[in-house]
Write a protein that holds these residues in place. Sequence first.
Motif, short mmCIF file in Angstrom:
data_model
loop_
_atom_site.label_atom_id
_atom_site.label_comp_id
_atom_site.label_asym_id
_atom_site.label_seq_id
_atom_site.Cartn_x
_atom_site.Cartn_y
_atom_site.Cartn_z
N VAL A 1 0.75 -1.36 -0.12
CA VAL A 1 0.02 0.08 0.07
C VAL A 1 0.78 1.22 0.04
CG1 VAL A 1 -1.91 1.24 1.35
CG2 VAL A 1 -1.83 -1.21 1.21
N LEU A 2 0.75 2.17 -1.01
CA LEU A 2 1.55 3.47 -0.92
C LEU A 2 0.89 4.32 0.18
CD1 LEU A 2 1.73 3.71 -4.88
CD2 LEU A 2 3.20 2.85 -3.28
N LYS A 3 1.74 5.29 0.71
CA LYS A 3 1.74 6.10 1.69
C LYS A 3 0.53 7.40 1.14
CE LYS A 3 5.58 5.56 4.73
NZ LYS A 3 6.46 6.08 5.32
N ASP A 4 0.67 7.57 0.09
CA ASP A 4 -0.33 8.69 -0.46
C ASP A 4 -1.70 8.11 -0.75
OD1 ASP A 4 0.17 7.24 -2.99
OD2 ASP A 4 0.96 9.02 -4.02
N ALA A 5 -2.05 6.83 -0.47
CA ALA A 5 -3.48 6.30 -0.63
C ALA A 5 -4.22 6.95 0.40
CB ALA A 5 -3.37 4.91 -0.41
N PRO A 6 -5.57 6.99 0.25
CA PRO A 6 -6.45 7.61 1.13
C PRO A 6 -6.60 6.84 2.63
CG PRO A 6 -7.87 7.30 -0.96
CD PRO A 6 -6.25 6.86 -1.03
N PRO A 7 -6.61 7.30 3.75
CA PRO A 7 -6.50 6.72 4.93
C PRO A 7 -7.51 5.59 5.05
CG PRO A 7 -6.51 8.96 5.32
CD PRO A 7 -6.94 8.71 3.90
N GLN A 8 -8.57 5.55 4.60
CA GLN A 8 -9.41 4.31 4.76
C GLN A 8 -9.09 3.03 4.11
OE1 GLN A 8 -11.99 4.63 7.09
NE2 GLN A 8 -12.47 2.36 6.57
N GLN A 9 -8.18 3.36 2.91
CA GLN A 9 -7.60 2.33 2.19
C GLN A 9 -6.93 1.37 2.91
OE1 GLN A 9 -6.80 3.55 -1.76
NE2 GLN A 9 -5.19 2.07 -1.89
N LEU A 10 -6.03 2.15 4.02
CA LEU A 10 -4.98 1.27 4.97
C LEU A 10 -6.01 0.36 5.64
CD1 LEU A 10 -2.30 0.52 5.79
CD2 LEU A 10 -2.58 2.65 7.42
N ALA A 11 -6.96 0.95 6.44
CA ALA A 11 -7.88 -0.07 7.18
C ALA A 11 -8.45 -1.14 6.54
CB ALA A 11 -8.76 0.68 8.01
N GLN A 12 -8.89 -0.94 5.25
CA GLN A 12 -9.58 -1.64 4.25
C GLN A 12 -8.41 -3.05 3.95
OE1 GLN A 12 -12.55 -2.40 4.02
NE2 GLN A 12 -13.77 -0.52 3.98
N ALA A 13 -7.20 -2.38 3.80
CA ALA A 13 -6.36 -3.40 3.28
C ALA A 13 -5.94 -4.23 4.52
CB ALA A 13 -5.15 -2.62 2.96
N ILE A 14 -5.89 -3.69 5.63
CA ILE A 14 -5.58 -4.62 6.96
C ILE A 14 -6.59 -5.74 7.06
CG2 ILE A 14 -5.57 -4.71 9.40
CD1 ILE A 14 -4.27 -1.78 9.18
N ARG A 15 -7.98 -5.22 6.79
CA ARG A 15 -8.97 -6.36 6.94
C ARG A 15 -8.93 -7.29 5.94
NH1 ARG A 15 -12.08 -0.98 7.51
NH2 ARG A 15 -12.53 -0.77 9.79
N ARG A 16 -8.63 -7.03 4.58
CA ARG A 16 -8.67 -7.75 3.58
C ARG A 16 -7.30 -9.02 3.75
NH1 ARG A 16 -8.69 -4.84 -2.09
NH2 ARG A 16 -8.39 -7.06 -2.63
N VAL A 17 -6.18 -8.34 4.34
CA VAL A 17 -5.09 -9.02 4.43
C VAL A 17 -5.41 -10.45 5.72
CG1 VAL A 17 -2.52 -9.09 5.48
CG2 VAL A 17 -3.46 -7.58 3.64
N GLN A 18 -6.08 -9.81 6.66
CA GLN A 18 -6.43 -10.61 7.91
C GLN A 18 -7.53 -11.91 7.32
OE1 GLN A 18 -5.72 -11.32 10.53
NE2 GLN A 18 -7.37 -12.25 11.45
N ARG A 19 -8.15 -11.45 6.04
CA ARG A 19 -8.95 -12.41 5.64
C ARG A 19 -8.34 -13.45 4.70
NH1 ARG A 19 -12.89 -8.02 4.90
NH2 ARG A 19 -12.35 -7.95 2.68
N GLY A 20 -7.01 -13.23 4.47
CA GLY A 20 -6.23 -13.99 3.59
C GLY A 20 -6.01 -13.65 2.23
#
Length: 202
Positions: free
Chosen positions: A103-122
């Motif tokens: 994930v790139l640092k200039d992505a919208p903040p909400q994108q990080l939380a969504q990425a964490i959730r998706r990674v947790q789901r595998g």
Amino acid sequence: MGIRVLLAEDMHMVRGALVALLNLEDDIEVVAEVSDGDQIVPQALACTPDVAVIDIDLPGTDGLTAAAHLRKVLPECKAMILTSLGRPGTFRRAVSAGVRAFVLKDAPPQQLAQAIRRVQRGERVVDPELAMAAWDSGDNPLTDRETEVLRLAADGAEAAEIARQLFLSVGTVRNYLTSSVVKLGARNRLDAVRIAREAGWV
């Protein structure tokens, strides 16, 4: 139960902002934060997070090396990279290290939380443009030894110092540097370092 996150980021203001943002999410809890790569594995073993969010460019052990080590010692903790270095070669190295998201640092903040959730789901999470650029950019044309010599040169080592470290003659080191310049189509050694860094090869 919330997703337990370890955050590795060396810039204090950025780390503090990310912790504050993530802790606003009902289902995410930052259980550890570190400022250098050497702390990632010990902290992860101590608090067993579900996801480790790691910057690439950290003091001590770099983020990709730490992510690869984390995968070996704590495979249940899924590593993801948060970086400003959106380069195809860096992305390929992250994939080799077993990273689940980039994930790139200039992505919208909400994108990080969504990425964490998706990674947790595998799932895997990758910026599509970066993935296509990595696909198109080709492989490293340098041999392992040329890459090693160029990496040391990139850190500022002179030919004699590189020769001592790698148990080579100074002439052999110069030959490796010259061949790297030629293969990369560079103007000189500094230009070769720049090209290799931008591609994520050193």
